[in-house]
Design a protein around this motif. Structure first.
Motif, PDB file in Angstrom:
ATOM      1  N   UNK A 198     -22.458  39.092  14.221  1.00  0.00           N
ATOM      2  CA  UNK A 198     -22.307  38.005  13.254  1.00  0.00           C
ATOM      3  C   UNK A 198     -23.183  36.817  13.623  1.00  0.00           C
ATOM      4  N   UNK A 199     -23.221  36.481  14.923  1.00  0.00           N
ATOM      5  CA  UNK A 199     -24.033  35.343  15.370  1.00  0.00           C
ATOM      6  C   UNK A 199     -25.506  35.570  15.163  1.00  0.00           C
ATOM      7  N   UNK A 200     -25.976  36.797  15.448  1.00  0.00           N
ATOM      8  CA  UNK A 200     -27.394  37.111  15.254  1.00  0.00           C
ATOM      9  C   UNK A 200     -27.757  37.070  13.780  1.00  0.00           C
ATOM     10  N   UNK A 201     -26.881  37.598  12.941  1.00  0.00           N
ATOM     11  CA  UNK A 201     -27.172  37.604  11.510  1.00  0.00           C
ATOM     12  C   UNK A 201     -27.137  36.198  10.922  1.00  0.00           C
ATOM     13  N   UNK A 202     -26.212  35.381  11.403  1.00  0.00           N
ATOM     14  CA  UNK A 202     -26.147  34.003  10.920  1.00  0.00           C
ATOM     15  C   UNK A 202     -27.421  33.255  11.278  1.00  0.00           C
ATOM     16  N   UNK A 203     -27.876  33.469  12.526  1.00  0.00           N
ATOM     17  CA  UNK A 203     -29.117  32.811  12.943  1.00  0.00           C
ATOM     18  C   UNK A 203     -30.307  33.283  12.159  1.00  0.00           C
TER      19      UNK A 203
END
Length: 312
Positions: free
Chosen positions: A283-288
């Motif tokens: 989720x964090x990678x996709x948000x970034x």
């Protein structure tokens, strides 16, 4: 229909660990034989449509593409050697969870390359590796053999991350059929050399052994990954990435049902931490990535989508 393909994909990849463990435990099939045949058959299956539609595609492979494909093949061969061997030493649930740290290892490799991750990714890494400590800690109290299996599974996850990164570089300019044929084919050749050096046979097995190899190849290599490839054309990569994480509880459930595998409560807690941590990392990678795309819109290359599929 998407729900059906998602369920089929999860069942396919989650069956990999239990099927491998059952085949190794009940037949004379060697670990490297499983790795060899699933890649050799996978290469043949992927090569057929490419040779029919565009037979000259392989002659146009550049030196750069070949180097990245070779690196991916080496990483994939060593990944299979580590992961399949780990299933003989530790539990299916622990080995599957630890090898699924692929996404976390990719984030770690990117950190060393200077990538600045969002705090969510770093928090997810901490949670996931906290789960690793929990699993290995409980296995240490059980047997050193299980800890060795845990370490091999972790190494398999790191190698899977390297395979994904190298494959992403190759896939920037290669079609899926050309890349997978080349990579799987070279991987099978390397595994054959490793088997020769280790004295592990690649043939001469009983019918049950060949049935196990066929089941592993069809369920994990062809059905599971093909289902996720289909979903990537109809669903967002983020959702597909999250669905793939269900391989961890799926493998644990299948091992408990069919192999009667029981684990300490602390090990199940470790599995939960790894699952939660990887979800936060994804989720964090996709948000970034979405944030960067908003400031500089660009189409996501196929290699970025296909890299989510994993290897097992």
């Amino acid at each position: 229909m998407n729900f059906f393909f998602a369920a089929l994909g999860v069942l396919g990849v989650a069956s990999s660990g239990p099927l491998i463990a059952a085949t190794l435990g009940a037949t004379s099939v060697s670990a490297l034989a499983i790795a060899f045949w699933r890649n050799a058959i996978g290469a043949a299956v992927m090569a057929t449509p490419t040779l029919v539609r565009e037979p000259r595609q392989f002659g146009r492979v550049t030196g750069r593409e070949f180097r990245w494909s070779s690196l991916a093949a080496v990483a994939l061969a060593l990944h299979f050697a580590c992961f399949i061997t780990s299933l003989q030493l530790t539990s299916v649930a622990a080995a599957t969870a630890l090898v699924c740290l692929q996404s976390a290892w990719i984030a770690v490799f990117q950190l060393f390359r200077g990538t600045r991750h969002r705090w969510q990714v770093l928090a997810g890494l901490g949670i996931a590796f906290g789960g690793v400590v929990a699993i290995t800690g409980f296995d240490l109290g059980t047997s050193p053999r299980a800890v060795t299996g845990d370490l091999l599974a972790m190494a398999g996850g790191a190698l899977a991350g390297l395979y994904t990164l190298a494959g992403g570089k190759a896939r920037q300019s290669m079609t899926t059929g050309t890349y997978t044929t080349l990579c799987y084919g070279m991987c099978a050749a390397l595994v054959a050399v490793l088997a020769l050096c280790a004295g592990q046979p690649l043939s001469g097995f009983e019918p049950a052994g060949w049935l196990g190899i066929a089941a592993i190849t069809v369920c994990a290599q062809l059905v599971g990954h093909t289902a996720f490839n289909h979903l990537l054309a109809t669903m967002s990569p983020l959702i597909v990435s999250m669905i793939i994480l269900l391989e961890i509880p799926g493998a644990a459930l299948l091992a408990a049902l069919f192999l009667h595998e029981t684990l300490p409560a602390g090990t199940y807690a470790g599995l939960g931490l790894i699952l939660a941590g990887l979800a936060v990392v994804v989720l964090g990678q996709r948000t970034g990535r979405n944030g960067r795309r908003a400031s500089a819109p660009q189409e996501e290359p196929p290699s970025e989508r296909l890299a989510e599929l994993g290897t097992d």
